[in-house]
Design a protein around this motif. Structure first.
Motif, PDB file in Angstrom:
ATOM      1  N   VAL A 136       0.883  -1.165   0.000  1.00  0.00           N
ATOM      2  CA  VAL A 136       0.000   0.000   0.000  1.00  0.00           C
ATOM      3  C   VAL A 136       0.921   1.215   0.000  1.00  0.00           C
ATOM      4  CG1 VAL A 136      -1.796   1.251   1.244  1.00  0.00           C
ATOM      5  CG2 VAL A 136      -1.830  -1.258   1.192  1.00  0.00           C
ATOM      6  N   ARG A 137       1.006   1.876  -1.136  1.00  0.00           N
ATOM      7  CA  ARG A 137       2.058   2.858  -1.396  1.00  0.00           C
ATOM      8  C   ARG A 137       2.105   3.991  -0.381  1.00  0.00           C
ATOM      9  NH1 ARG A 137       3.995   3.038  -6.282  1.00  0.00           N
ATOM     10  NH2 ARG A 137       4.043   0.798  -5.815  1.00  0.00           N
ATOM     11  N   HIS A 138       0.944   4.565  -0.013  1.00  0.00           N
ATOM     12  CA  HIS A 138       0.995   5.708   0.898  1.00  0.00           C
ATOM     13  C   HIS A 138       1.441   5.302   2.303  1.00  0.00           C
ATOM     14  CE1 HIS A 138      -3.148   4.201   1.312  1.00  0.00           C
ATOM     15  NE2 HIS A 138      -3.073   4.602   2.559  1.00  0.00           N
ATOM     16  N   ILE A 139       1.136   4.067   2.711  1.00  0.00           N
ATOM     17  CA  ILE A 139       1.643   3.593   4.003  1.00  0.00           C
ATOM     18  C   ILE A 139       3.141   3.378   3.925  1.00  0.00           C
ATOM     19  CG2 ILE A 139       1.589   1.682   5.647  1.00  0.00           C
ATOM     20  CD1 ILE A 139      -1.362   1.397   5.184  1.00  0.00           C
ATOM     21  N   ALA A 140       3.597   2.779   2.834  1.00  0.00           N
ATOM     22  CA  ALA A 140       5.031   2.541   2.660  1.00  0.00           C
ATOM     23  C   ALA A 140       5.822   3.844   2.657  1.00  0.00           C
ATOM     24  CB  ALA A 140       5.277   1.770   1.369  1.00  0.00           C
ATOM     25  N   ARG A 141       5.217   4.913   2.142  1.00  0.00           N
ATOM     26  CA  ARG A 141       5.905   6.203   2.052  1.00  0.00           C
ATOM     27  C   ARG A 141       5.593   7.118   3.236  1.00  0.00           C
ATOM     28  NH1 ARG A 141       8.151   7.348  -2.912  1.00  0.00           N
ATOM     29  NH2 ARG A 141       7.961   9.603  -2.556  1.00  0.00           N
ATOM     30  N   GLY A 142       4.707   6.678   4.147  1.00  0.00           N
ATOM     31  CA  GLY A 142       4.399   7.471   5.329  1.00  0.00           C
ATOM     32  C   GLY A 142       3.660   8.757   5.035  1.00  0.00           C
ATOM     33  N   CYS A 143       2.735   8.701   4.058  1.00  0.00           N
ATOM     34  CA  CYS A 143       1.968   9.899   3.725  1.00  0.00           C
ATOM     35  C   CYS A 143       0.480   9.562   3.646  1.00  0.00           C
ATOM     36  CB  CYS A 143       2.452  10.506   2.399  1.00  0.00           C
ATOM     37  SG  CYS A 143       2.228   9.444   0.948  1.00  0.00           S
TER      38      CYS A 143
END
Length: 266
Positions: A136-143
């Motif tokens: 899940v991209r936004h979780i991986a990037r912290g945003c």
């Protein structure tokens, strides 16, 4: 024993206590894994029936988890200690469809005629995606998750009408197929995607410029996958222009004591 120690044994209660103490005001994505999160809409009682009809007519973006009694700031079914006036990281206050403030609590503007609606949130099904090995991209990037207004019209009810808002997660085709299968099991938190690929065909001119949340990169071998989003009521409120309304700030959700597994339909 105070309210914070009462809930010390559960992750939802711990996060709410931290938020209530003004120690956190960001996106709740990834917090209290396993706990259901919810969008929030608070309206005067005079408009509550029409909004409930709107939600029932648009179950993909507005799956109702709970409705409060007028003037009651508590949701016992979602959390024994929960106080809707203090337990979200950030709120939005609207007057005549205009956003006028984003406070971290709303005790000073609470009224006896207000009815609160807790609406399912896609943050709840992200746990199942991650457990299946899907990034899940936004979780991986912290945003925050990117969200977009679309050209898809919601079914109107009373004064409430406006565009569907969607959240987006970039996925490889094989993961997109699996994500459809997984999220279909969770209709109470938006269920299966409403669109895959081709953002322009649903009225999104530039995928790098979300209307809410943060942009995330999409790799050459990935496609954007769109789910109905609980921010839809905010786009509708901006169009319907009720005299007074309170919502959550996009991404700053209500963390409940319910478990995501309890919402699985299969």
């Amino acid at each position: 024993m105070n309210a914070i120690s009462d809930v010390a044994g559960n992750a939802g209660g711990r996060e709410r206590a931290r938020i209530r103490a003004q120690a956190f005001s960001g996106s709740t994505s990834g917090l209290a894994p396993g706990n259901v999160q919810a969008n929030l809409v608070i309206l005067p009682k005079a408009l509550a029936h029409d909004f409930l009809r709107f939600a029932q007519a648009n179950p993909k973006p507005c799956p109702i988890l709970a409705v409060s009694e007028a003037g009651d700031p508590h949701f016992p079914v979602l959390g024994a200690d929960l106080d809707i006036r203090t337990d979200l990281p950030r709120y939005r206050v609207w007057r005549n469809g205009e956003l006028i403030a984003e406070p971290t609590e709303i005790r000073d503007i609470w009224r006896d005629d207000l009815v609160s609606f807790a609406i399912g949130c896609s943050f709840s099904f992200e746990e199942a995606l991650i457990e299946d090995g899907i990034e899940v991209r936004h979780i991986a990037r912290g945003c925050n998750v990117p969200m977009y207004r679309t050209n898809i019209a919601c079914v109107p009810a009373g004064i409430f009408q406006g565009p569907l808002v969607v959240s987006m997660r970039p996925l490889k085709p094989k993961d997109a197929i699996r994500a459809v299968q997984i999220t279909s099991r969770f209709p109470s938190v938006h269920g299966a995607p409403v669109h895959l690929g081709f953002p322009a065909s649903i009225g999104i001119p530039d995928i790098t410029k979300p209307d809410y949340g943060d942009a995330v990169p999409i790799a050459a071998d990935e496609m954007p996958v769109f789910w109905a989003c609980g921010v839809t009521p905010q786009a509708v409120i901006a169009q319907a222009k009720p005299a007074f309304c309170i919502t959550h700030a996009p991404g700053a959700m209500l963390i409940t004591d319910l478990r995501n597994t309890s919402l699985a339909a299969l």
